[in-house]
Design a protein around this motif. Structure first.
Motif: not given
Length: 190
Positions: A26-43, A104-109
């Motif tokens: 953002c040019p007006c504040c400190d916000y940075v979009y770091w990316g889109n992440y998803s964290v799942g868990v399995g048993a 670890d699966l890098p992709s758009s998310i």
């Protein structure tokens, strides 16, 4: 999916080089979009040398047998998430003991999937009827005739052939880090 507008002030984001990587900022504040992440868990719940599996009732993977799991909630520790997911999907009560695998699966998310060894505490497998339509404990021999998802096959192999118990939940850290879920290798005895 990418961000177009600042979630803090609503201004249109611009592309900026931050630490050598092009990012939306953002040019007006400190916000940075770091990316889109998803964290799942399995048993990985094992009882009498049989593994708890569920058959998916929805896409993706409808009809495949998988280990129980799901996605973390914003304010929930991951060991609580995995215990909740097992209970919701199967009616089985289990307690997380260690982290035994990570995918670890890098992709758009960018998708991170953390697998826990779970101690069986009680209950008989019963599917929730929404996310899963069947649940049970199965031997490695029984799994050979089932449509077990590839990732679950890898997880079962990782768990059943492990040379160590993985990263253990640290309930008594040397320094208290309140609100953090901490995992570490086993401490050597002196």
């Amino acid at each position: 999916m990418s961000a177009n507008y600042c979630i803090s002030c609503g201004h249109f984001l611009e592309t900026r080089n931050i630490g050598g990587t092009e990012r939306f900022a953002c040019p007006c504040c400190d916000y940075v979009y770091w990316g889109n992440y998803s964290v799942g868990v399995g048993a990985m719940v094992v009882k009498d040398n049989k593994v708890l599996l569920v058959r998916r009732a929805q896409e993706p993977g409808k009809g495949n047998w998988t280990n129980p799991g799901g996605y973390i909630e914003q304010m929930e520790l991951i060991e609580q998430t995995v215990a909740r997911e097992v209970l919701e999907e199967t009616g089985v009560k289990a307690r997380a003991t260690s982290v035994i695998a990570i995918r670890d699966l890098p992709s758009s998310i960018h998708d991170i999937y953390i697998v826990f060894a779970m101690e069986y505490m009680g209950g008989q497998p019963k599917p929730d009827g929404m996310e899963v339509d069947a649940a049970g404990f199965f031997s490695l021999e029984e799994m050979k005739t089932m449509k077990v998802a590839g990732l679950t096959q890898w997880i079962v192999d990782s768990a059943m052939n492990a040379a160590s118990s993985g990263l253990l939940i640290d309930k008594e850290p040397v320094v208290p880090l309140n609100g953090s879920g901490l995992f570490r290798v086993a401490v050597t005895e002196e």
